[in-house]
Motif scaffolding. Structure first.
Motif: not given
Length: 409
Positions: A354-359, A366-373, A384-386, A395-402
């Motif tokens: 939903s974040i990547l789709s802009g929901d 999701s607003i900021g992340i979808n804008n970056i995409q 290209y994208g993220l 505590r296993m975290g999240t990784t975002i790749k640009l």
């Protein structure tokens, strides 16, 4: 226009069956439609008892299909109806079904006898085979097959050619209209997408634009506060003012193309993190490990800020334990890959989608992340994208790749 249609894809077989049944009944003649390999695509209409029975025998049916295929191919080469005799001697004709010189199949009709003197000069489409005579019960059926005047038989072939041409022309026009409609929808969607991307870019720039109101007054005030902090010995206050001043300068220096060097983007993030350190002290740690060789690489303006801000909103703020953020960079020889990794509780697969789709309803971030995409794709292309990677465990975290091109400013 696609020239590789299959008959069943190009023409509606149900309507074709209805037409075939009615034509066969009105003309009192056998009729079937075969594809480019001679395989029937419709049920037989008006078949003689001999042909209906012989096609129930796999061996004899094979000869029938070979005759149908050969007749259709001959009509294709002639570009008109071809009259011939099948392997058991019946008179038949094949009318080609073609589009843009591409053979789709044929109408096969006949299974009759005509005047003997005329019949003798009609060639066999394949070698004359007497294999059917091995079945005594077929001999009587063969002898009782109806006769038709050759002129009427030939006229029926001509009529069916006109019907076939009309069907193909209509189907061809319908397919062109359908493909044009699809392309029109695709173009409309592409234009709408570009409008949405442009709007996203403007939203991402809003913070910077908001500071353009009398910037000289803003910096004069900041310099005054910084000088006052220095005179009073308030070193932390002085540093915080300078960091904030650097952030404001960065927000005002963006060029018209929405691009900046990675080094400037990193410095902005460092100033932002320094201010947050004053606010939150030991609630978080961070490392920015981006090799100097990437500092001159061009990247979108404010590409890291929404991600770092999300770190505080969704990792640091909600919990009391210490949080960590690591910003790193690598390349594959063509593109730079920025990685932003935290030690939060992660994101579910559903929320990532939903974040990547802009929901915007599922995740506030999701607003900021979808804008970056969208901005990455608008500036550098759809490849290209993220990417968001998360096991969605505490505590296993999240990784975002640009990912963006490794080109220097």
């Amino acid at each position: 226009m696609n020239n590789n249609y299959k008959l069943h894809e190009f023409l509606d077989v149900k309507r074709l069956q209805t037409l075939q049944d009615n034509f066969s009944k009105s003309m009192m003649i056998a009729l079937v439609v075969v594809d480019q390999d001679g395989v029937p695509v419709t049920r037989p209409s008006g078949f003689s008892d001999f042909c209906a029975r012989s096609r129930q025998n796999p061996s004899l049916a094979h000869h029938c299909y070979e005759s149908d295929n050969a007749g259709g191919r001959a009509a294709m080469e002639a570009l008109k109806p071809v009259v011939y005799r099948c392997y058991c001697g019946f008179v038949e004709f094949a009318v080609p079904i073609m589009i843009n010189n591409h053979y789709l199949g044929a109408f096969i009709s006949g299974q009759v006898k005509v005047e003997e003197e005329k019949e003798q000069v009609i060639p066999y489409i394949l070698n004359n085979s007497q294999v059917w005579q091995e079945n005594p019960w077929l001999i009587d059926l063969h002898q009782n097959t109806r006769r038709m005047p050759y002129d009427r038989f030939e006229s029926t072939a001509s009529t069916l050619l006109h019907v076939s041409s009309y069907l193909v022309e209509q189907a061809h026009a319908n397919n062109i209209q359908r493909e044009l409609h699809i392309k029109d929808v695709e173009l409309t969607n592409e234009l709408r997408k570009r409008v949405e991307i442009e709007r996203s870019l403007h939203e991402a720039e809003f913070k910077a634009l908001s500071y353009q109101i009398n910037p000289h007054f803003l910096f004069n005030v900041l310099n005054t506060i910084g000088r006052l902090a220095y005179l009073e010995g308030a070193e932390r206050t002085e540093n915080m003012v300078h960091d904030f001043s650097d952030m404001m300068r960065y927000l005002l220096r963006k060029n018209n193309h929405g691009l900046i060097t990675l080094n400037h983007e990193i410095n902005y993030v460092k100033s932002y993190m320094s201010i947050q350190k004053v606010r939150m002290s030991d609630r978080f740690d961070y490392r920015c490990e981006i090799p100097e060789k990437y500092h001159g690489v061009v990247c979108p303006f404010l590409i890291l800020q929404p991600l770092v801000e999300n770190f505080f909103n969704y990792v640091v703020e909600p919990r009391d334990t210490s949080s960590r953020l690591l910003i790193g960079a690598s390349d594959d020889g063509k593109d730079v890959i920025l990685e932003i990794t935290d030690n939060g509780d992660g994101i579910s697969k559903e929320d990532i989608a939903s974040i990547l789709s802009g929901d915007h309803n599922r995740q506030k971030g999701s607003i900021g992340i979808n804008n970056i995409q969208n901005r990455l794709r608008l500036l550098f292309g759809e490849s290209y994208g993220l990417e968001i990677i998360s096991p969605h465990k505490p505590r296993m975290g999240t990784t975002i790749k640009l990912r963006f091109p490794m080109r220097q400013a």
